[in-house]
Enzyme design. Structure first.
Site, short mmCIF file in Angstrom:
data_model
loop_
_atom_site.label_atom_id
_atom_site.label_comp_id
_atom_site.label_asym_id
_atom_site.label_seq_id
_atom_site.Cartn_x
_atom_site.Cartn_y
_atom_site.Cartn_z
N SER A 264 -5.12 2.00 -3.79
CA SER A 264 -3.92 1.57 -3.02
C SER A 264 -2.47 1.07 -3.43
O SER A 264 -1.58 0.90 -2.64
CB SER A 264 -4.69 0.22 -2.08
OG SER A 264 -5.26 -0.39 -2.89
N LYS B 94 1.16 0.66 2.02
CA LYS B 94 1.79 -0.25 3.40
C LYS B 94 3.18 0.70 3.47
O LYS B 94 3.53 0.72 4.61
CB LYS B 94 2.24 -2.12 2.57
CG LYS B 94 1.73 -2.68 1.68
CD LYS B 94 1.35 -3.78 3.04
CE LYS B 94 -0.33 -4.34 2.66
NZ LYS B 94 -0.82 -4.57 1.48
N GLU C 237 5.75 -10.55 8.37
CA GLU C 237 4.48 -11.56 7.01
C GLU C 237 3.79 -10.91 5.85
O GLU C 237 3.68 -9.77 6.28
CB GLU C 237 3.33 -12.59 7.55
CG GLU C 237 2.05 -11.51 7.40
CD GLU C 237 2.47 -9.75 7.99
OE1 GLU C 237 3.13 -9.32 9.56
OE2 GLU C 237 1.34 -8.94 7.53
C1 PLP Z 1 -1.91 -5.71 1.24
C2 PLP Z 1 -2.89 -4.62 -0.05
C3 PLP Z 1 -4.00 -4.48 0.14
C4 PLP Z 1 -5.10 -5.29 1.46
O1 PLP Z 1 -4.68 -4.61 2.57
P1 PLP Z 1 -5.43 -3.92 4.07
O2 PLP Z 1 -4.45 -4.33 4.76
O3 PLP Z 1 -6.97 -3.91 3.52
O4 PLP Z 1 -5.39 -2.12 2.83
C5 PLP Z 1 -4.62 -3.63 -0.38
N1 PLP Z 1 -4.05 -2.86 -1.60
C6 PLP Z 1 -3.10 -4.04 -1.89
C7 PLP Z 1 -2.17 -2.55 -3.23
C8 PLP Z 1 -2.16 -3.85 -1.12
O5 PLP Z 1 -0.52 -4.07 -1.51
#
Ligand code: PLP
Length: 418
Positions: free
Chosen positions: A400, A111, A133
């Site tokens: 992620s 993010k 948000e």
């Molecule tokens: C917010 C988040 C997601 C989901 O958001 P996307 O916009 O689909 O990437 C996935 N993994 C993590 C670790 C997140 O913080």
């Protein structure tokens, strides 16, 4: 053995080279095929146009690009490693698995790529106040971090249910100087938090920039958020070519709004041989109201500024959603994913809560890496498909985010408290 490539896709590849390139979307109206667009009240139109124009100028401005590149490197920790998951690979006995380590970034998830990009845009536009948000709180933390770093006033809207699930992130945002506003309307999760943020933006648009946290919402957001995350795939491409001297056979990423997934996929969209799978949240299984897998039982509709696949009933009422991971618990998917699915470029599957929790434990105990519950959905897919592939094949999964924020929730879930 290479994955099967049909003659038609070969043809498509060569036809696509110029104007049909899959990296030419969206068009000037924000359309990805029939998806996307800009479905907003009149009061937001000028703000979106201002953002679009500023972004067009910024992306061509070397000083903007250099400043962002140095922030990503020195503040956020890029480039992130592409790491060979040796024990997971061995355990599954199939394809060779690489992890793209976005979990190692400052604040713990991908993010921050987008939050830093957008805060620089906000400064260019002369704004002094930031709103956002957040679902799991990761986007709120990334935004509060960027706001603190650049001295912006910052307010984060978060569903009351999510505030409880992710209390650690609420505390982090407050330490970072952000005001966290709980939203109790409706299901009190991400959708309601976005509604509140949009309401705030309409009222305060003169001095406020809204840092949207996923590849969602009205044009130009899905494009801007994707562009700030495409560095994930750009790096991956260089790294895998260096390590393996070839492109991967399969890319896997979890899909909430779809930002980490499109960030990884984008650099490979025109490489027909690279297959891609986006993994949605299957919750308790594909039962109405008990999951967030928009491509399983969803339909076409408009939500929060964009036309895309979403979970609604016959009357267009948005359905309840459920996922063990707050960050995937949203009724709509980013419009570019709807498009990529329609043209057959990306496959979309889902993992249930139970599968995600099993994957969470498997990665933790086999690799010494505790993934976020969102990320665990992507790992769950890898656990299913890697054994069906050969040892010569390569999978890259987008790691992620890290699981620190989820430790308490998982511990409580498993001690039967929830
Ligand atoms: C917010 C988040 C997601 C989901 O958001 P996307 O916009 O689909 O990437 C996935 N993994 C993590 C670790 C997140 O913080």
């Amino acid at each position: 053995m290479l994955p099967m490539v049909t003659p038609t896709s070969e043809k498509t590849q060569s036809q696509r080279n110029s104007k049909d390139s899959l990296t030419n979307f969206p068009d000037q109206y924000g359309h990805f095929g029939e998806y996307g667009g800009r479905f907003v009240p009149e009061t937001l139109m000028s703000a979106l146009l201002e953002l679009e124009h500023e972004y067009e100028a910024a992306r061509k401005d070397p000083s903007f690009r250099n400043e962002l590149a140095s922030l990503l490197q020195e503040f956020a920790g890029r480039p992130t490693p592409l790491y060979f998951a040796e024990r997971l690979t061995k355990e599954l006995g199939g394809a060779k698995i690489y992890l793209k380590r976005e979990d190692l970034l400052h604040t713990g998830a991908h993010k921050i790529n987008n939050a830093l990009g957008q805060i620089l845009l906000a400064r260019r536009m002369g704004k002094t106040r930031i709103i956002a948000e957040t679902g799991a709180g990761q986007h709120g933390v990334a935004t509060a971090t960027a706001a603190a770093r650049f001295g912006f006033q910052c307010r984060i809207y978060m569903g009351a249910v999510d505030m409880e699930r992710q209390s650690l992130n609420v505390a982090r945002m407050r330490f970072l100087g952000a005001e966290v506003v709980g939203v109790t309307a409706g299901q009190a999760t991400l959708k309601e938090a976005i509604n509140e943020a949009m309401r705030d933006w309409v009222t305060n648009v003169r001095d406020t920039h809204y840092i949207l946290g996923s590849a969602l919402g009205a044009h130009p957001y899905p494009m801007i958020v994707r562009d700030f995350h495409r560095i994930i795939g750009d790096e991956t491409r260089r790294q895998i070519l260096q390590k393996e001297e070839r492109l991967p056979d399969l890319l896997v990423a979890c899909v909430g709004g779809g930002s980490n997934a499109i960030g990884l996929f984008y650099a490979f969209l025109n490489d027909e041989r690279v297959r891609m799978t986006g993994v949605e949240a299957g919750g308790d299984g594909i039962i109405r109201g008990r999951h967030a897998a928009r491509f399983q039982g969803g339909r076409l509709g408009v939500l929060q500024g964009t036309k895309t696949w979403l979970l609604s009933d016959e009357d267009g009422q948005i359905e309840l959603t459920h996922s063990v991971s707050a960050g995937l618990d949203y009724a709509a998917v980013g419009p570019e994913h709807s498009f990529l699915r329609e043209i057959g470029r990306v496959d979309y599957s889902y993992a249930t809560d139970v599968e995600a929790l099993a994957a969470f434990h498997k990665l933790s105990s086999l690799e010494g890496i505790i993934p976020a519950l969102e990320t665990a959905h992507a790992i769950a897919e890898v656990i299913k498909v890697a054994p069906t592939m050969t040892r010569e094949q390569l999978i890259v999964v987008n790691l992620s985010g890290r699981g620190d924020k989820d430790v308490q929730q998982v511990a409580e879930l498993e001690s039967g408290k929830e």
